[in-house]
Design a protein around this motif. Structure first.
Motif, PDB file in Angstrom:
ATOM      1  N   ASP A   9       0.803  -1.218   0.000  1.00 13.38           N
ATOM      2  CA  ASP A   9       0.000   0.000   0.000  1.00 13.38           C
ATOM      3  C   ASP A   9       0.844   1.279   0.000  1.00 13.38           C
ATOM      4  OD1 ASP A   9       0.989  -0.177   2.578  1.00 13.38           O
ATOM      5  OD2 ASP A   9      -0.923   0.234   3.549  1.00 13.38           O
ATOM      6  N   LEU A  10       2.165   1.169   0.049  1.00 12.31           N
ATOM      7  CA  LEU A  10       3.053   2.330   0.065  1.00 12.31           C
ATOM      8  C   LEU A  10       2.977   3.079  -1.255  1.00 12.31           C
ATOM      9  CD1 LEU A  10       5.269   3.945   1.545  1.00 12.31           C
ATOM     10  CD2 LEU A  10       6.931   2.370   0.537  1.00 12.31           C
ATOM     11  N   ARG A  11       2.822   4.390  -1.171  1.00  9.81           N
ATOM     12  CA  ARG A  11       2.741   5.235  -2.361  1.00  9.81           C
ATOM     13  C   ARG A  11       3.788   6.354  -2.312  1.00  9.81           C
ATOM     14  NH1 ARG A  11       0.203   1.288  -3.168  1.00  9.81           N
ATOM     15  NH2 ARG A  11      -1.876   1.124  -4.058  1.00  9.81           N
ATOM     16  N   GLY A  12       4.964   6.035  -1.764  1.00  5.31           N
ATOM     17  CA  GLY A  12       6.042   7.011  -1.714  1.00  5.31           C
ATOM     18  C   GLY A  12       5.928   7.944  -0.539  1.00  5.31           C
ATOM     19  N   GLY A  13       6.655   9.050  -0.635  1.00  3.18           N
ATOM     20  CA  GLY A  13       6.667   9.983   0.481  1.00  3.18           C
ATOM     21  C   GLY A  13       7.394  11.262   0.133  1.00  3.18           C
ATOM     22  N   CYS A  14       7.704  12.002   1.169  1.00  3.47           N
ATOM     23  CA  CYS A  14       8.264  13.337   1.033  1.00  3.47           C
ATOM     24  C   CYS A  14       9.360  13.507   2.076  1.00  3.47           C
ATOM     25  CB  CYS A  14       7.135  14.335   1.258  1.00  3.47           C
ATOM     26  SG  CYS A  14       7.616  16.047   1.260  1.00  3.47           S
ATOM     27  N   LEU A  15      10.578  13.804   1.647  1.00  2.00           N
ATOM     28  CA  LEU A  15      11.693  14.008   2.570  1.00  2.00           C
ATOM     29  C   LEU A  15      11.473  15.281   3.377  1.00  2.00           C
ATOM     30  CD1 LEU A  15      14.561  13.048   3.445  1.00  2.00           C
ATOM     31  CD2 LEU A  15      15.447  14.606   1.689  1.00  2.00           C
ATOM     32  N   VAL A  16      11.638  15.181   4.705  1.00  3.01           N
ATOM     33  CA  VAL A  16      11.448  16.359   5.558  1.00  3.01           C
ATOM     34  C   VAL A  16      12.652  16.663   6.444  1.00  3.01           C
ATOM     35  CG1 VAL A  16       8.923  16.283   5.565  1.00  3.01           C
ATOM     36  CG2 VAL A  16      10.204  15.004   7.309  1.00  3.01           C
ATOM     37  N   GLY A  17      13.593  15.745   6.592  1.00  2.00           N
ATOM     38  CA  GLY A  17      14.755  16.007   7.429  1.00  2.00           C
ATOM     39  C   GLY A  17      15.609  14.773   7.605  1.00  2.00           C
ATOM     40  N   HIS A  18      16.518  14.858   8.551  1.00  2.00           N
ATOM     41  CA  HIS A  18      17.431  13.756   8.860  1.00  2.00           C
ATOM     42  C   HIS A  18      17.634  13.685  10.370  1.00  2.00           C
ATOM     43  CE1 HIS A  18      18.336  14.535   4.635  1.00  2.00           C
ATOM     44  NE2 HIS A  18      18.726  13.279   4.582  1.00  2.00           N
ATOM     45  N   ILE A  19      17.986  12.489  10.850  1.00  2.00           N
ATOM     46  CA  ILE A  19      18.246  12.319  12.275  1.00  2.00           C
ATOM     47  C   ILE A  19      19.376  11.319  12.465  1.00  2.00           C
ATOM     48  CG2 ILE A  19      16.527  10.486  12.605  1.00  2.00           C
ATOM     49  CD1 ILE A  19      15.929  11.978  15.357  1.00  2.00           C
ATOM     50  N   GLU A  20      20.161  11.563  13.503  1.00  2.00           N
ATOM     51  CA  GLU A  20      21.268  10.665  13.818  1.00  2.00           C
ATOM     52  C   GLU A  20      20.739   9.402  14.493  1.00  2.00           C
ATOM     53  OE1 GLU A  20      23.696  13.225  16.206  1.00  2.00           O
ATOM     54  OE2 GLU A  20      24.506  14.257  14.451  1.00  2.00           O
ATOM     55  N   GLU A  21      21.418   8.305  14.213  1.00  2.00           N
ATOM     56  CA  GLU A  21      21.049   6.981  14.756  1.00  2.00           C
ATOM     57  C   GLU A  21      20.882   7.020  16.277  1.00  2.00           C
ATOM     58  OE1 GLU A  21      20.461   2.791  14.789  1.00  2.00           O
ATOM     59  OE2 GLU A  21      20.911   3.890  12.965  1.00  2.00           O
ATOM     60  N   ASP A  22      21.779   7.699  16.961  1.00  2.00           N
ATOM     61  CA  ASP A  22      21.744   7.691  18.426  1.00  2.00           C
ATOM     62  C   ASP A  22      20.623   8.551  19.014  1.00  2.00           C
ATOM     63  OD1 ASP A  22      22.827  10.193  17.920  1.00  2.00           O
ATOM     64  OD2 ASP A  22      24.613   9.905  19.157  1.00  2.00           O
ATOM     65  N   LYS A  23      19.818   9.192  18.175  1.00  2.00           N
ATOM     66  CA  LYS A  23      18.697  10.011  18.657  1.00  2.00           C
ATOM     67  C   LYS A  23      17.336   9.368  18.396  1.00  2.00           C
ATOM     68  CE  LYS A  23      21.136  14.299  18.626  1.00  2.00           C
ATOM     69  NZ  LYS A  23      21.216  15.672  18.266  1.00  2.00           N
ATOM     70  N   LEU A  24      17.329   8.116  17.935  1.00  2.00           N
ATOM     71  CA  LEU A  24      16.050   7.489  17.593  1.00  2.00           C
ATOM     72  C   LEU A  24      15.172   7.236  18.814  1.00  2.00           C
ATOM     73  CD1 LEU A  24      17.064   5.081  14.692  1.00  2.00           C
ATOM     74  CD2 LEU A  24      16.132   7.406  14.579  1.00  2.00           C
ATOM     75  N   ASP A  25      15.761   6.828  19.923  1.00  2.00           N
ATOM     76  CA  ASP A  25      14.960   6.631  21.141  1.00  2.00           C
ATOM     77  C   ASP A  25      14.370   7.959  21.603  1.00  2.00           C
ATOM     78  OD1 ASP A  25      15.294   3.887  21.223  1.00  2.00           O
ATOM     79  OD2 ASP A  25      17.061   3.990  22.524  1.00  2.00           O
ATOM     80  N   TRP A  26      15.174   9.020  21.541  1.00  2.00           N
ATOM     81  CA  TRP A  26      14.680  10.358  21.888  1.00  2.00           C
ATOM     82  C   TRP A  26      13.495  10.726  20.990  1.00  2.00           C
ATOM     83  CZ3 TRP A  26      14.430  14.486  18.515  1.00  2.00           C
ATOM     84  CH2 TRP A  26      14.004  15.702  19.076  1.00  2.00           C
ATOM     85  N   LEU A  27      13.632  10.449  19.678  1.00  2.00           N
ATOM     86  CA  LEU A  27      12.572  10.783  18.727  1.00  2.00           C
ATOM     87  C   LEU A  27      11.272  10.067  19.064  1.00  2.00           C
ATOM     88  CD1 LEU A  27      11.741  12.202  16.063  1.00  2.00           C
ATOM     89  CD2 LEU A  27      12.520  10.140  14.877  1.00  2.00           C
ATOM     90  N   LYS A  28      11.356   8.770  19.335  1.00  2.00           N
ATOM     91  CA  LYS A  28      10.142   8.009  19.689  1.00  2.00           C
ATOM     92  C   LYS A  28       9.469   8.611  20.923  1.00  2.00           C
ATOM     93  CE  LYS A  28      12.285   3.907  19.413  1.00  2.00           C
ATOM     94  NZ  LYS A  28      12.501   2.456  19.474  1.00  2.00           N
ATOM     95  N   GLU A  29      10.273   8.944  21.918  1.00  2.00           N
ATOM     96  CA  GLU A  29       9.722   9.522  23.149  1.00  2.00           C
ATOM     97  C   GLU A  29       9.151  10.912  22.894  1.00  2.00           C
ATOM     98  OE1 GLU A  29      11.440  11.097  27.361  1.00  2.00           O
ATOM     99  OE2 GLU A  29      12.243   9.188  26.625  1.00  2.00           O
ATOM    100  N   ARG A  30       9.874  11.717  22.126  1.00  2.00           N
ATOM    101  CA  ARG A  30       9.447  13.087  21.835  1.00  2.00           C
ATOM    102  C   ARG A  30       8.090  13.094  21.130  1.00  2.00           C
ATOM    103  NH1 ARG A  30       9.137  18.046  23.237  1.00  2.00           N
ATOM    104  NH2 ARG A  30       9.833  19.638  21.779  1.00  2.00           N
ATOM    105  N   LEU A  31       7.943  12.243  20.133  1.00  2.00           N
ATOM    106  CA  LEU A  31       6.681  12.207  19.390  1.00  2.00           C
ATOM    107  C   LEU A  31       5.547  11.620  20.228  1.00  2.00           C
ATOM    108  CD1 LEU A  31       7.918  11.285  15.812  1.00  2.00           C
ATOM    109  CD2 LEU A  31       7.358  13.530  16.749  1.00  2.00           C
TER     110      LEU A  31
END
Length: 156
Positions: A65-87
């Protein structure tokens, strides 16, 4: 030991949605580690069961069902846990006609723009125009964003 930091693209991904009263696409934020390995961030469920559910998937580029997407930014590998918590701090509204997955994505983009993680233009006009173009690319069997970001189809 390498001092190189792994940085991953963040996209707004769209998936074909059926049987919805007003929307034809489901949106979420996705951190692409490769064309197939991804951290998917967004709300799932219906208006009475919406919940924020981050998930790791290993077949992102192969989702039917994937129909592509839109690039909005970048994040470092070591910040992924922070990102999950932040969102996870973004309010998820149930039983509200004005709230859905797309509303949540725009709330997430505003928050991450303030944090400096999202660096691209995140106006509703730009996101919707790019996603419409991605749908046209998909329909024409052209490369969509995940294929352009990982052109060799490899899991890097």
């Amino acid at each position: 030991m390498s001092s190189e930091r792994r940085v991953h693209p963040i996209i707004v991904a769209q998936h074909k949605l059926q049987n919805h009263a007003t929307r034809t696409e489901h949106w979420n934020l996705v951190v692409l580690k490769s064309i197939n390995e991804a951290l998917v961030l967004g709300v799932v469920g219906n208006s009475d069961t919406f919940a924020y559910v981050p998930s790791e998937i290993k077949n992102f580029g192969k989702l039917r069902d994937l129909r592509g997407g839109c690039l909005v930014g970048h994040i470092e590998e070591d910040k992924l846990d922070w990102l999950k918590e932040r969102l996870g701090k973004i309010p998820v509204l149930r039983y509200e006609a004005c709230f859905d997955c797309q509303t949540w994505v725009f709330d997430a983009l505003r928050l991450l723009k303030d944090d400096g993680v999202v660096t691209e233009d995140t106006s509703e006009r730009r996101i919707r125009a790019e996603l419409k173009l991605e749908e046209e690319r998909w329909e024409g069997s052209e490369d969509t964003v995940e294929e352009r970001l990982f052109p060799h189809n490899g899991d890097v």
